[in-house]
Motif scaffolding. Structure first.
Motif, PDB file in Angstrom:
ATOM      1  N   GLU A  33       0.829  -1.210   0.000  1.00 12.37           N
ATOM      2  CA  GLU A  33       0.000   0.000   0.000  1.00 12.37           C
ATOM      3  C   GLU A  33       0.864   1.262   0.000  1.00 12.37           C
ATOM      4  O   GLU A  33       0.470   2.300  -0.537  1.00 12.37           O
ATOM      5  CB  GLU A  33      -0.896   0.022   1.254  1.00 12.37           C
ATOM      6  N   ALA A  34       2.045   1.178   0.623  1.00 13.39           N
ATOM      7  CA  ALA A  34       2.882   2.373   0.810  1.00 13.39           C
ATOM      8  C   ALA A  34       3.705   2.721  -0.435  1.00 13.39           C
ATOM      9  O   ALA A  34       3.882   3.904  -0.762  1.00 13.39           O
ATOM     10  CB  ALA A  34       3.814   2.170   2.000  1.00 13.39           C
ATOM     11  N   THR A  35       4.188   1.696  -1.128  1.00 15.11           N
ATOM     12  CA  THR A  35       5.163   1.926  -2.214  1.00 15.11           C
ATOM     13  C   THR A  35       4.659   2.899  -3.289  1.00 15.11           C
ATOM     14  O   THR A  35       5.399   3.814  -3.676  1.00 15.11           O
ATOM     15  CB  THR A  35       5.593   0.571  -2.818  1.00 15.11           C
ATOM     16  N   PRO A  36       3.420   2.758  -3.793  1.00  7.18           N
ATOM     17  CA  PRO A  36       2.982   3.705  -4.838  1.00  7.18           C
ATOM     18  C   PRO A  36       2.944   5.155  -4.343  1.00  7.18           C
ATOM     19  O   PRO A  36       3.232   6.065  -5.116  1.00  7.18           O
ATOM     20  CB  PRO A  36       1.571   3.213  -5.196  1.00  7.18           C
ATOM     21  N   VAL A  37       2.606   5.371  -3.070  1.00  9.77           N
ATOM     22  CA  VAL A  37       2.589   6.738  -2.526  1.00  9.77           C
ATOM     23  C   VAL A  37       4.020   7.271  -2.425  1.00  9.77           C
ATOM     24  O   VAL A  37       4.301   8.424  -2.784  1.00  9.77           O
ATOM     25  CB  VAL A  37       1.888   6.777  -1.149  1.00  9.77           C
ATOM     26  N   VAL A  38       4.922   6.419  -1.961  1.00  7.66           N
ATOM     27  CA  VAL A  38       6.338   6.790  -1.868  1.00  7.66           C
ATOM     28  C   VAL A  38       6.846   7.188  -3.259  1.00  7.66           C
ATOM     29  O   VAL A  38       7.499   8.230  -3.427  1.00  7.66           O
ATOM     30  CB  VAL A  38       7.165   5.612  -1.302  1.00  7.66           C
ATOM     31  N   ASN A  39       6.509   6.389  -4.283  1.00  6.04           N
ATOM     32  CA  ASN A  39       6.986   6.665  -5.641  1.00  6.04           C
ATOM     33  C   ASN A  39       6.349   7.922  -6.228  1.00  6.04           C
ATOM     34  O   ASN A  39       7.032   8.767  -6.799  1.00  6.04           O
ATOM     35  CB  ASN A  39       6.696   5.471  -6.558  1.00  6.04           C
ATOM     36  N   LYS A  40       5.045   8.046  -6.050  1.00  5.93           N
ATOM     37  CA  LYS A  40       4.323   9.183  -6.639  1.00  5.93           C
ATOM     38  C   LYS A  40       4.881  10.513  -6.129  1.00  5.93           C
ATOM     39  O   LYS A  40       5.040  11.459  -6.900  1.00  5.93           O
ATOM     40  CB  LYS A  40       2.838   9.068  -6.298  1.00  5.93           C
ATOM     41  N   LEU A  71       5.865   9.801   5.488  1.00  4.93           N
ATOM     42  CA  LEU A  71       5.107   8.556   5.420  1.00  4.93           C
ATOM     43  C   LEU A  71       5.810   7.547   6.319  1.00  4.93           C
ATOM     44  O   LEU A  71       7.025   7.332   6.183  1.00  4.93           O
ATOM     45  CB  LEU A  71       5.022   8.043   3.985  1.00  4.93           C
ATOM     46  N   VAL A  72       5.054   6.979   7.254  1.00 10.20           N
ATOM     47  CA  VAL A  72       5.648   5.990   8.144  1.00 10.20           C
ATOM     48  C   VAL A  72       4.928   4.667   7.957  1.00 10.20           C
ATOM     49  O   VAL A  72       3.698   4.609   7.893  1.00 10.20           O
ATOM     50  CB  VAL A  72       5.589   6.456   9.608  1.00 10.20           C
ATOM     51  N   TRP A  73       5.754   3.630   7.818  1.00 10.00           N
ATOM     52  CA  TRP A  73       5.250   2.275   7.618  1.00 10.00           C
ATOM     53  C   TRP A  73       5.895   1.420   8.714  1.00 10.00           C
ATOM     54  O   TRP A  73       7.092   1.564   8.954  1.00 10.00           O
ATOM     55  CB  TRP A  73       5.650   1.819   6.198  1.00 10.00           C
ATOM     56  N   PRO A  74       5.104   0.567   9.435  1.00 12.17           N
ATOM     57  CA  PRO A  74       5.687  -0.178  10.570  1.00 12.17           C
ATOM     58  C   PRO A  74       6.757  -1.202  10.182  1.00 12.17           C
ATOM     59  O   PRO A  74       7.393  -1.771  11.066  1.00 12.17           O
ATOM     60  CB  PRO A  74       4.477  -0.884  11.206  1.00 12.17           C
ATOM     61  N   GLY A  75       6.937  -1.442   8.869  1.00 16.79           N
ATOM     62  CA  GLY A  75       8.038  -2.314   8.435  1.00 16.79           C
ATOM     63  C   GLY A  75       7.736  -3.788   8.590  1.00 16.79           C
ATOM     64  O   GLY A  75       6.633  -4.192   8.966  1.00 16.79           O
ATOM     65  N   LYS A  76       8.745  -4.590   8.273  1.00 15.36           N
ATOM     66  CA  LYS A  76       8.611  -6.044   8.331  1.00 15.36           C
ATOM     67  C   LYS A  76       8.956  -6.538   9.737  1.00 15.36           C
ATOM     68  O   LYS A  76       9.949  -6.101  10.323  1.00 15.36           O
ATOM     69  CB  LYS A  76       9.577  -6.705   7.342  1.00 15.36           C
ATOM     70  N   ASP A  77       8.172  -7.461  10.240  1.00 12.50           N
ATOM     71  CA  ASP A  77       8.456  -8.073  11.533  1.00 12.50           C
ATOM     72  C   ASP A  77       9.874  -8.644  11.532  1.00 12.50           C
ATOM     73  O   ASP A  77      10.261  -9.366  10.608  1.00 12.50           O
ATOM     74  CB  ASP A  77       7.441  -9.192  11.797  1.00 12.50           C
ATOM     75  N   SER A  78      10.635  -8.327  12.557  1.00  9.01           N
ATOM     76  CA  SER A  78      12.057  -8.687  12.584  1.00  9.01           C
ATOM     77  C   SER A  78      12.270 -10.205  12.570  1.00  9.01           C
ATOM     78  O   SER A  78      13.267 -10.684  12.043  1.00  9.01           O
ATOM     79  CB  SER A  78      12.725  -8.107  13.832  1.00  9.01           C
ATOM     80  N   ASN A  79      11.346 -10.948  13.154  1.00 11.58           N
ATOM     81  CA  ASN A  79      11.508 -12.401  13.189  1.00 11.58           C
ATOM     82  C   ASN A  79      10.900 -13.080  11.964  1.00 11.58           C
ATOM     83  O   ASN A  79      11.446 -14.050  11.448  1.00 11.58           O
ATOM     84  CB  ASN A  79      10.829 -12.989  14.440  1.00 11.58           C
ATOM     85  N   LEU A  80       9.760 -12.595  11.488  1.00  7.77           N
ATOM     86  CA  LEU A  80       8.965 -13.346  10.499  1.00  7.77           C
ATOM     87  C   LEU A  80       8.938 -12.717   9.116  1.00  7.77           C
ATOM     88  O   LEU A  80       8.455 -13.335   8.167  1.00  7.77           O
ATOM     89  CB  LEU A  80       7.534 -13.522  11.022  1.00  7.77           C
ATOM     90  N   LEU A 243      -6.620   3.397  -4.041  1.00  6.44           N
ATOM     91  CA  LEU A 243      -6.292   4.029  -2.759  1.00  6.44           C
ATOM     92  C   LEU A 243      -5.279   5.150  -2.956  1.00  6.44           C
ATOM     93  O   LEU A 243      -5.443   6.256  -2.432  1.00  6.44           O
ATOM     94  CB  LEU A 243      -5.730   2.971  -1.801  1.00  6.44           C
ATOM     95  N   ASP A 244      -4.241   4.855  -3.726  1.00  9.77           N
ATOM     96  CA  ASP A 244      -3.165   5.824  -3.872  1.00  9.77           C
ATOM     97  C   ASP A 244      -3.622   7.040  -4.672  1.00  9.77           C
ATOM     98  O   ASP A 244      -3.193   8.160  -4.394  1.00  9.77           O
ATOM     99  CB  ASP A 244      -1.943   5.152  -4.485  1.00  9.77           C
ATOM    100  N   GLU A 245      -4.506   6.821  -5.638  1.00  9.29           N
ATOM    101  CA  GLU A 245      -5.063   7.940  -6.385  1.00  9.29           C
ATOM    102  C   GLU A 245      -5.858   8.843  -5.430  1.00  9.29           C
ATOM    103  O   GLU A 245      -5.736  10.068  -5.472  1.00  9.29           O
ATOM    104  CB  GLU A 245      -5.971   7.409  -7.494  1.00  9.29           C
ATOM    105  N   ALA A 246      -6.643   8.221  -4.543  1.00  5.01           N
ATOM    106  CA  ALA A 246      -7.430   8.999  -3.585  1.00  5.01           C
ATOM    107  C   ALA A 246      -6.520   9.767  -2.624  1.00  5.01           C
ATOM    108  O   ALA A 246      -6.771  10.946  -2.325  1.00  5.01           O
ATOM    109  CB  ALA A 246      -8.377   8.082  -2.813  1.00  5.01           C
ATOM    110  N   VAL A 247      -5.461   9.120  -2.146  1.00  5.45           N
ATOM    111  CA  VAL A 247      -4.528   9.792  -1.233  1.00  5.45           C
ATOM    112  C   VAL A 247      -3.898  11.002  -1.932  1.00  5.45           C
ATOM    113  O   VAL A 247      -3.784  12.090  -1.344  1.00  5.45           O
ATOM    114  CB  VAL A 247      -3.445   8.810  -0.730  1.00  5.45           C
ATOM    115  N   ALA A 248      -3.531  10.825  -3.200  1.00  7.29           N
ATOM    116  CA  ALA A 248      -2.928  11.931  -3.958  1.00  7.29           C
ATOM    117  C   ALA A 248      -3.924  13.085  -4.098  1.00  7.29           C
ATOM    118  O   ALA A 248      -3.559  14.262  -3.949  1.00  7.29           O
ATOM    119  CB  ALA A 248      -2.471  11.440  -5.332  1.00  7.29           C
ATOM    120  N   GLN A 249      -5.186  12.764  -4.360  1.00  3.81           N
ATOM    121  CA  GLN A 249      -6.218  13.805  -4.469  1.00  3.81           C
ATOM    122  C   GLN A 249      -6.405  14.524  -3.137  1.00  3.81           C
ATOM    123  O   GLN A 249      -6.546  15.750  -3.099  1.00  3.81           O
ATOM    124  CB  GLN A 249      -7.549  13.187  -4.908  1.00  3.81           C
TER     125      GLN A 249
END
Lengths: 262, 262
Positions: A33-40, A71-80, A243-249
């Motif tokens: 979900e985050a990557t397209p917003v980061v790129n845009k 933009l903050v993303w909680p990232g990948k679980d360190s163990n899994l 979603l990303d189009e809406a966020v951009a708007q």
């Protein structure tokens, strides 16, 4: 009265509401979900974030028009190595990001399950009016209300008129599926969409008094025929684009405006 | 190899394990559970805590023998005036307290529901071996394990021998009651006791690498005849006395010892 040299809370809030928004914080739970917003918005990852050592949280930032976008993303679980979804991660990352970045406004964006009984279809994007939890059942007076945790999104009547998004209530729980008990609470909560983070973000933002809005796009129909997990994975990429189009708007609308103009 | 002047993580942890514990953090969710510990160790509330303005979290501290004891309680919900129970509050207060207080060891103490099928009775005090969640169902491979969130308590074989507490697994969820789905997961998790905070405290403590133990006293029998809420309220005061006695014994045992001696 506030002592000399200090501004009372109410007066401070009114001042913030009257000056243009400059610093926004987008909180998104999943990398897809985050990557397209980061790129845009050509956001860049800050490797030396002010988050403590050991946490997987990722902070991207950049300038767009008159806005400083975080933009903050909680990232990948360190163990899994899967996305750190759910209310515990969302509440922690919201808390740490508010403390570090002092945003004027939070946008919690993400995918959600929708209820066809409430008119939701795959790909619909909702601007949320209210958030609640549906998996915190504490059948003791007043504790029951604490468990539900009803909070209102920051009111944005002009944004809503301009963007023509759907409006509905959001209910949050830590499961992707829905038990009969969850369903009963979701119906009582009058929710159109369900997610796994929104009410936790709202709780923390309310504690620290940061206005917050919620943009949620429907990946699966909860009261439909298909299993949620299958439908969710099938539609994730396509719905993320909506979603990303809406966020951009939303961001374009926010630019140059005060909170009171939203 | 670590650069000159720095200590590698593993070496640093080994050093900590070899020097006497001096700074402990007790995390307790409810005021009724916290007050006797505060009184017993003559802890005082710190009005100017390093927690941000607006949060209801309460920090007590004091010196007992060779230990600096901190006790943090998430406080009363600002809107509803009930104890801020559950995983969201517990994770936030654990995070903020670790960052502010840098404890050597966390003790998460509290009441819990017990399973008579696993040998639990009202008033039993458990030293927990493992913690899991039981209300985070995400039926996608690997995400399912993330949802369960299994973590081990810091191993304390000598403490266990000395105190003669019961040992069992703890499962955490945000509801006081238990749905059939919760029950199936609790059975799969092999839990003897269930609470509303433990696995969230464990998650944060694991992120920030702080050794943590869990002391849980049984207020109600989940697989018994009486409704959980009724039995919980009936037994809360009496069982809290047993809990606080166990916490005091644990603290007396810890005093003067290194982590590796627990």
């Amino acid at each position: 009265m506030a002592p000399d040299g200090e501004v009372s809370d109410a007066a401070g809030e009114a001042m913030v509401a009257q000056r243009p928004i400059s610093n926004i914080l987008i909180i998104i739970a999943m990398q897809t979900e985050a990557t397209p917003v980061v790129n845009k918005f050509q956001l860049v990852e800050e490797p030396e974030s002010s988050f403590p050592k050991g946490v997987p949280w990722v902070w991207y930032h950049g300038i767009y028009k008159d806005l400083h976008i975080n933009l903050v993303w909680p990232g990948k679980d360190s163990n899994l190595e899967v996305d750190s979804v759910g209310t515990v991660s969302a509440s922690l990352v919201t808390y740490a990001a508010i403390r570090a970045l002092q945003p004027d406004l939070i946008i919690n964006a993400g995918t959600a399950g929708g209820f066809k009984a409430k008119g939701a279809s795959i790909g619909d994007v909702y601007l949320v009016s209210d958030v609640t939890f549906h998996d915190r059942r504490i059948p003791i007076p007043v504790f029951d209300l604490y468990g539900i945790g009803l909070r209102h999104a920051y009111p944005t009547p002009n944004l809503l008129k301009d963007l023509n998004l759907k409006v509905g209530k959001l209910s949050t729980g830590d499961s992707l599926d829905m038990s009969p008990q969850d369903e009963a609470t979701i119906i009582a909560n009058d929710a159109s969409v369900k997610d796994m983070e929104g009410a936790a973000v709202a709780y923390v933002a309310d504690l620290l008094k940061v206005p917050t809005i919620f943009v949620k796009a429907v990946t699966d129909i909860v009261d439909g025929e298909k299993p949620a997990a299958e439908e969710f994975l099938q539609n994730l990429a396509a719905v993320t684009a909506a979603l990303d189009e809406a966020v951009a708007q939303v961001i374009d609308f926010i630019n140059g405006k005060c909170l009171s103009e939203l």
